[in-house]
Enzyme design. Sequence first.
Site, mmCIF file in Angstrom:
data_model
loop_
_atom_site.group_PDB
_atom_site.id
_atom_site.type_symbol
_atom_site.label_atom_id
_atom_site.label_comp_id
_atom_site.label_asym_id
_atom_site.label_seq_id
_atom_site.Cartn_x
_atom_site.Cartn_y
_atom_site.Cartn_z
ATOM 1 N N ASP A 162 -14.198 19.988 9.342
ATOM 2 C CA ASP A 162 -15.046 19.123 8.531
ATOM 3 C C ASP A 162 -16.097 20.027 7.869
ATOM 4 O OD1 ASP A 162 -16.251 16.756 7.546
ATOM 5 O OD2 ASP A 162 -17.689 16.806 9.201
ATOM 6 N N ASP A 217 -19.712 18.951 6.164
ATOM 7 C CA ASP A 217 -21.111 18.638 6.498
ATOM 8 C C ASP A 217 -21.253 18.381 7.997
ATOM 9 O OD1 ASP A 217 -21.522 18.809 3.790
ATOM 10 O OD2 ASP A 217 -21.467 16.657 3.458
#
Length: 408
Positions: A247, A249
Amino acid sequence: MIPRVNQAVILCGGLGSRLGSLTASTPKPLLPVDGRPFLEILIEEIARQGIRRILLLAAFASDQVRDFAAALPAKLGFDMTVELAIEPDRAGTGGAIWHAREQLDDLFYLFNGDSWFDVPLAELARALPADPAVVGALALRRLPEAGRYGVVTLSGGRIDQFAAKAEAGSGPVLVNAGVYLFRRTLVDALSPLCSLEQDGLAVLAAQGRLAGLPADGYFLDIGIPDDYARAQTEIPAHRRRPALFLDRDGVINLDHGHVGSIDRFEWVAGAREAILRANRLGYYVFVVTNQAGIAKGYYTEADYRAVKAHVRAGLAEIGAHIDDERFCPFHVDAAIEAYRRDSDWRKPAPGMLLDLLRRWPVDAGHSLLVGDRDSDLAAAAAAGIAGHLFGGGNLDDFVKPLLTETRA
């Protein structure tokens, strides 16, 4: 700092006479391997490491190489350019480079178009001394016997000799594996009709102007029938490797809430080092990120791409790279109508992961995803990938016990 290299130059002009009828009308690099042109596979391996400007040095059947070049960016799905330089006559490997001299960057990788040596290009960049008198660095493959390859001798990181061949039974040797990093000043050692190896590299080595990087990665030259036959199974098998899905952020950068500009981007501690670790261990590294900030009008896709370029530049500073990336700008409550829809790419749905699994030869059973939300782990589970929840801290410390050596 590791020198930044943006261009890969590939020698595609050989006749491939040892392959007989296979190359009677087809350039050797365009012969199929696992159903695709070998050159396509080679360029994909180069481009995934962040080199997106390709220059093909063509001669024999150059119209086929031109057609291949025109179709390649769309076929691979990368933002890349593929250019051609065509020899006016058969000029030899050194002459081909000399004739393309106006199209060369100050620093460029050079590859033989009929072989693949799985060596991290950033490691080769590290091997090039800052001394401008050193014209280039060569990736050298350790072999138990020289076979049909010329032998290279290395002393203190500098190549001091190119020998034609070692005697049978002479034992382990270093050979030139057809992967190089050169300064453009290489052209000064070449002429319009010459051999790169005999007329250029042998002379530069004697002057102490070439560095060498010994490595043990997978190596195969498709130049003879037996090795071309082996390539059909060996190359796809070697390219199948586990992936580290990340991922963005909250994992790569601190989650300040819809980070859509470079000024708001802040690296998570150890993020760059974690990606470098995965690169060195032989993992694909993929980013899969929801970007609802685009749907909500906080920033644009162009802003997202600018941050993406910033990430890649920051990774390149330490010799790391992301192989590929998927993002989902859609949201059912989007403020911008064009993005207002449900999407099976938006986590916790697995669409982004599944698309990457279709695109790349991934060993899913040994792959993993690192995310900071339960939705990341749900997407991983739906795609058949192990998921790990990152709660903050140093990302490299977090992934270190999760990764294993895969590079053969």
